[in-house]
Design an enzyme around this catalytic site. Structure first.
Site, mmCIF file in Angstrom:
data_model
loop_
_atom_site.group_PDB
_atom_site.id
_atom_site.type_symbol
_atom_site.label_atom_id
_atom_site.label_comp_id
_atom_site.label_asym_id
_atom_site.label_seq_id
_atom_site.Cartn_x
_atom_site.Cartn_y
_atom_site.Cartn_z
ATOM 1 C CG ASN A 51 -1.886 2.304 4.764
ATOM 2 O OD1 ASN A 51 -1.349 2.471 3.672
ATOM 3 N ND2 ASN A 51 -2.873 1.468 4.941
ATOM 4 C CB CYS B 74 -5.957 3.324 -3.262
ATOM 5 S SG CYS B 74 -6.747 2.442 -4.608
ATOM 6 C CG HIS C 200 -5.684 4.635 3.812
ATOM 7 N ND1 HIS C 200 -4.581 4.866 3.037
ATOM 8 C CD2 HIS C 200 -6.037 3.350 3.577
ATOM 9 C CE1 HIS C 200 -4.277 3.764 2.361
ATOM 10 N NE2 HIS C 200 -5.157 2.823 2.661
ATOM 11 C CG HIS D 241 -6.280 -1.283 5.349
ATOM 12 N ND1 HIS D 241 -5.158 -1.976 4.934
ATOM 13 C CD2 HIS D 241 -6.345 -0.199 4.524
ATOM 14 C CE1 HIS D 241 -4.598 -1.352 3.921
ATOM 15 N NE2 HIS D 241 -5.298 -0.262 3.646
ATOM 16 C CG ASP E 194 -2.124 0.845 1.128
ATOM 17 O OD1 ASP E 194 -2.029 1.906 0.505
ATOM 18 O OD2 ASP E 194 -3.183 0.484 1.682
HETATM 19 P P1 HMG Z 1 -9.128 -5.722 -16.017
HETATM 20 O O1 HMG Z 1 -8.893 -4.249 -15.971
HETATM 21 O O2 HMG Z 1 -10.527 -6.174 -15.797
HETATM 22 O O3 HMG Z 1 -8.714 -6.276 -17.411
HETATM 23 O O4 HMG Z 1 -8.155 -6.355 -14.927
HETATM 24 P P2 HMG Z 1 -8.131 -7.679 -17.837
HETATM 25 O O5 HMG Z 1 -8.445 -8.761 -16.860
HETATM 26 O O6 HMG Z 1 -8.609 -7.855 -19.234
HETATM 27 O O7 HMG Z 1 -6.581 -7.386 -17.850
HETATM 28 C C1 HMG Z 1 -6.046 -6.158 -18.302
HETATM 29 C C2 HMG Z 1 -4.562 -6.349 -18.545
HETATM 30 O O8 HMG Z 1 -3.942 -6.725 -17.308
HETATM 31 C C3 HMG Z 1 -4.236 -7.468 -19.524
HETATM 32 O O9 HMG Z 1 -2.973 -7.143 -20.122
HETATM 33 C C4 HMG Z 1 -4.026 -8.658 -18.621
HETATM 34 O O10 HMG Z 1 -3.192 -9.649 -19.187
HETATM 35 C C5 HMG Z 1 -3.335 -8.013 -17.450
HETATM 36 P P3 HMG Z 1 -2.886 -6.337 -21.524
HETATM 37 O O11 HMG Z 1 -3.630 -7.202 -22.488
HETATM 38 O O12 HMG Z 1 -3.566 -5.010 -21.302
HETATM 39 O O13 HMG Z 1 -1.428 -6.232 -21.759
HETATM 40 N N1 HMG Z 1 -3.535 -8.712 -16.183
HETATM 41 C C6 HMG Z 1 -2.540 -9.078 -15.368
HETATM 42 N N2 HMG Z 1 -1.212 -8.960 -15.466
HETATM 43 C C7 HMG Z 1 -0.483 -9.428 -14.451
HETATM 44 N N3 HMG Z 1 -1.022 -9.965 -13.323
HETATM 45 C C8 HMG Z 1 -2.345 -10.099 -13.194
HETATM 46 C C9 HMG Z 1 -3.158 -9.644 -14.256
HETATM 47 N N4 HMG Z 1 -4.499 -9.609 -14.433
HETATM 48 C C10 HMG Z 1 -4.716 -9.041 -15.622
HETATM 49 N N5 HMG Z 1 -2.871 -10.609 -12.088
HETATM 50 C C11 HMG Z 1 -7.472 -6.264 -12.652
HETATM 51 C C12 HMG Z 1 -8.579 -6.578 -13.637
HETATM 52 C C13 HMG Z 1 -8.016 -6.457 -11.277
HETATM 53 C C14 HMG Z 1 -6.302 -7.203 -12.923
HETATM 54 C C15 HMG Z 1 -6.987 -4.784 -12.871
HETATM 55 O O14 HMG Z 1 -8.089 -3.938 -12.848
HETATM 56 C C16 HMG Z 1 -5.980 -4.358 -11.820
HETATM 57 O O15 HMG Z 1 -4.865 -4.868 -11.768
HETATM 58 N N6 HMG Z 1 -6.337 -3.351 -10.975
HETATM 59 C C17 HMG Z 1 -5.402 -2.834 -10.000
HETATM 60 C C18 HMG Z 1 -6.108 -2.682 -8.699
HETATM 61 C C19 HMG Z 1 -5.139 -2.302 -7.597
HETATM 62 O O16 HMG Z 1 -4.061 -2.866 -7.452
HETATM 63 N N7 HMG Z 1 -5.549 -1.304 -6.755
HETATM 64 C C20 HMG Z 1 -4.809 -0.918 -5.609
HETATM 65 C C21 HMG Z 1 -4.857 -1.942 -4.535
HETATM 66 S S1 HMG Z 1 -6.390 -2.001 -3.634
HETATM 67 C C22 HMG Z 1 -6.172 -0.915 -2.321
HETATM 68 O O17 HMG Z 1 -5.208 -0.206 -2.306
HETATM 69 C C23 HMG Z 1 -7.155 -0.911 -1.191
HETATM 70 C C24 HMG Z 1 -6.605 -1.620 0.065
HETATM 71 O O18 HMG Z 1 -5.387 -1.045 0.492
HETATM 72 C C25 HMG Z 1 -7.634 -1.542 1.214
HETATM 73 C C26 HMG Z 1 -8.138 -0.119 1.455
HETATM 74 O O19 HMG Z 1 -7.330 0.800 1.680
HETATM 75 O O20 HMG Z 1 -9.354 0.034 1.409
HETATM 76 C C27 HMG Z 1 -6.334 -3.105 -0.204
HETATM 77 MG MG MG Z 2 -5.189 0.767 1.685
#
Ligand code: HMG
Ligand code: MG
Length: 306
Positions: free
Chosen positions: A250, A241, A209, A207, A16
């Site tokens: 956080n 995020c 922030h 969790h 994060d």
């Molecule tokens: P999508 O946007 O629905 O599209 O992905 P997709 O599934 O068709 O994939 C898009 C592209 O990503 C494709 O590649 C896939 O091959 C690739 P391209 O054809 O464009 O070259 N891909 C991957 N590559 C590597 N590893 C993978 C993977 N999956 C797909 N696992 C997805 C859906 C969820 C993957 C995407 O939207 C994504 O990665 N989102 C990022 C979300 C994220 O990390 N957000 C921050 C973390 S959450 C947070 O911070 C909150 C938390 O801290 C708690 C809080 O504070 O509340 C946890």
């Molecule tokens: Mg977070």
């Protein structure tokens, strides 16, 4: 307080903490950060995320970081996993625990992981099944558990629904996220009053922030009032995020640990070690440590005991 008198800190700084920075930290610096944090006594370190490298380029080297870190016995090295592709990557580099992540508000979920809440559960079922078959514990995050950056206040009932669905999937732990750092102790009370009717307290983590400066107060209220025993925190108050505009980091691990320590609640975490670990990272980010204890450390050269 009945939670055995101790709390467990999940250090989320490497994940994060770094996912929303404009500067890309070199892999070897991340490895050194994780190794330094591991010497400070956190129960678990969230090392990275196996998400789309296009969406979160800052963590595109998570595989490499996992392969390079020297691991300390007794620490869980965990990672975010959004789908089966992510799980495959995680298993290949030997993560100890995986975290799936969804939200209590539809708009945030769509922007963050490009799927509805119901769609995320379908996507997660094989991930949870396969992770458990591989012997790994699974955490489920519920983001926007109090406020959503797009929809405003989130009703506790919406959180309960998602918590029930995650329990149904078979997760071992659920972390309720105050993604935009706006919750107050009163919000925490309303949410936990509802959630603890459907989930055992031992499975709930929090969790926070710290945008509104309430994260330490929220954590203390949850530990004392509800026996919650697991809290996420990031060294130096790093974090944010990209899909939660306006949110800051956080709760700082060192500020949270200091508060628990001052109340006689052990965390096992070494304060000076945490601040010194994060001071190497902030050199790369080009700004001073944001936490209260970090500032004390910079002035006095140590935080020390009370
Ligand atoms: P999508 O946007 O629905 O599209 O992905 P997709 O599934 O068709 O994939 C898009 C592209 O990503 C494709 O590649 C896939 O091959 C690739 P391209 O054809 O464009 O070259 N891909 C991957 N590559 C590597 N590893 C993978 C993977 N999956 C797909 N696992 C997805 C859906 C969820 C993957 C995407 O939207 C994504 O990665 N989102 C990022 C979300 C994220 O990390 N957000 C921050 C973390 S959450 C947070 O911070 C909150 C938390 O801290 C708690 C809080 O504070 O509340 C946890
Ligand atoms: Mg977070």
């Amino acid at each position: 307080m009945k939670n055995d008198g101790a709390v467990r800190i999940v250090e989320v700084g490497p994940r994060d903490g770094l996912q929303n920075e404009s500067v890309t930290i070199p892999t070897e610096v991340k490895v050194a950060f994780v190794e330094a944090l591991a010497k400070c006594g956190a129960a678990e370190i969230e090392v990275g995320a196996f998400v789309s490298p296009r969406r979160i380029p800052q963590l595109a080297d998570s595989d490499e970081v996992f392969l390079r870190i020297r691991r300390e016995p007794g620490i869980l090295y965990s990672a975010l996993v959004p789908n089966s592709v992510g799980l495959e990557r995680a298993l290949e580099v030997g993560v100890d625990k995986v975290s799936i992540f969804t939200a209590a508000s539809e708009t945030f979920n769509l922007k963050n992981i490009n799927v509805t809440i119901a769609g995320s559960m379908k996507r997660f079922q094989p991930v949870v099944d396969d992770a458990r078959a591989a012997g790994l514990p699974v955490r489920g995050y519920v983001s926007t558990a109090f406020h959503c950056p797009y929809e405003g206040r989130v009703a506790p009932d919406a959180v309960v629904t998602v918590v029930e669905q995650l329990l149904e999937l078979g997760v071992d732990e659920i972390s309720l996220g105050d993604t935009i750092g706006k919750a107050s102790p009163e919000d925490v009370k309303h949410c936990l009053d509802a959630v603890l009717k459907v989930a055992p307290v031992a499975k709930i983590a929090l969790h926070f922030h710290d945008t509104y400066g309430m994260a330490v107060a929220n954590s203390i209220a949850a530990a004392l009032g509800y026996d919650i025993a697991t809290f996420d925190a990031a060294a130096g108050g790093l974090g944010g995020c990209p899909y939660a505009p306006g949110a800051t980091g956080n709760v700082a691990t060192e500020d949270l640990v200091y508060a628990f320590k001052s109340m006689g609640i052990p965390t096992g975490v070494n304060l000076d070690g945490i601040v010194s670990a994060v001071s190497r990272i902030v050199d790369y980010l080009g700004r001073p440590i944001a936490s209260h204890l970090g500032r004390v450390f910079l002035t006095r050269g140590a935080v020390g005991s009370r």
